[in-house]
Design a protein around this motif. Sequence first.
Motif, PDB file in Angstrom:
ATOM      1  N   ARG A 185      59.708  99.546  65.908  1.00 44.20           N
ATOM      2  CA  ARG A 185      59.645  98.117  66.235  1.00 44.20           C
ATOM      3  C   ARG A 185      60.685  97.305  65.481  1.00 44.20           C
ATOM      4  O   ARG A 185      60.740  96.075  65.569  1.00 44.20           O
ATOM      5  N   GLY A 186      61.503  97.975  64.707  1.00 50.55           N
ATOM      6  CA  GLY A 186      62.603  97.291  64.041  1.00 50.55           C
ATOM      7  C   GLY A 186      62.280  96.691  62.686  1.00 50.55           C
ATOM      8  O   GLY A 186      63.088  95.945  62.123  1.00 50.55           O
TER       9      GLY A 186
ATOM     10  N   LYS B 108      62.147  96.440  58.820  1.00 50.58           N
ATOM     11  CA  LYS B 108      62.977  97.017  57.759  1.00 50.58           C
ATOM     12  C   LYS B 108      62.662  96.372  56.423  1.00 50.58           C
ATOM     13  O   LYS B 108      62.179  95.231  56.373  1.00 50.58           O
TER      14      LYS B 108
ATOM     15  N   LYS C 209      59.015 101.462  62.205  1.00 50.31           N
ATOM     16  CA  LYS C 209      60.463 101.652  62.305  1.00 50.31           C
ATOM     17  C   LYS C 209      60.949 101.455  63.742  1.00 50.31           C
ATOM     18  O   LYS C 209      62.002 100.851  63.982  1.00 50.31           O
TER      19      LYS C 209
END
Length: 318
Positions: free
Chosen positions: A88-89, A91, A86
């Motif tokens: 580290r982005g 999704k 999360k």
Amino acid sequence: MNMKNFFKIFAPIIVVSIIFAQNQNKNVVAKVNDYNITKKELDIQVQLLIPRNFIHSNVSDEKRKELEKEALKDLINKRVLLDYAKKRGYKVSKKELKKAEKRFIKAYGNKENLKRRLKISNMSYEEFLKGLKEDLLIRKLYDKEVKKEFSEKELKEYYEKNRYKFKMPPKLKLKLIYLRNDPTDPKGRQKALKRAKEVMEKLKKGEDFSELARKYSNDMTRIKGGDMGFIHQGMLEEPIEKEAIKLKEGEISEPIETTKGFYIIKLEKKTPEKLFTFEEIKEKLKRELKAKEEKKRMEEILKRAKKESKIENYFNNR
């Protein structure tokens, strides 16, 4: 942790089985950042680690404790990786979740069958979707930062630099007659030697090696006429192997003495050392290098992720 174990822990079906308890503040055994791992989650994960053919009631307290430690480690690692992903982005879109959900529904025949299966595991459909979404998130992390594919060029370079690793040692196909020296008998050696000489006389007269093995040998191979099959060099006691290497195909040794007694061997066939070609070893090499590299990458990620996480383990203090 190799990728086989990685998916064993994090694959959707297992994520489904360790879905979170309704009251997460009750019976908390560990905490990872803001997430509480409950005793209920731990108990469910322990059951997954018990071999299917093992009767649960027969698990000793000591074994149970070992399984609880392993299970809690898996659960902590899972939470650490989720938070790492999360940050580290990474999704999971609604579209991706819906696609994965449809695969599960198809696997179970229809949605109602899936719900019935979830009910047996004491979880709601919403909990299932939450667990599935988390699994997809970890899968994204794996695909981006762990997964490694080796090119043909990389594999060939490794093969050429490590050719010694892909050699099959020479093999000997032997038959054996073992005359045991009974250590409890003061005359054990004399008796064993006498029998060995008797066998040798019969062999020199042309009697069949296999039949004599069945009659005289004290080794379990006697039931197969002394046939040991193919033996790699290094698998036999040194005195026996030393003599076996000297023999030509079809030749029979003189009695070979060891501390255990006397051995008479017949060399049936000898195969020379073999170097596997790149094509013969390529697929196996690819699997091994992939597993090794992915394990290394996963360990590095876990190490970094744990440094970034606040982990509190209450269970070991109980």
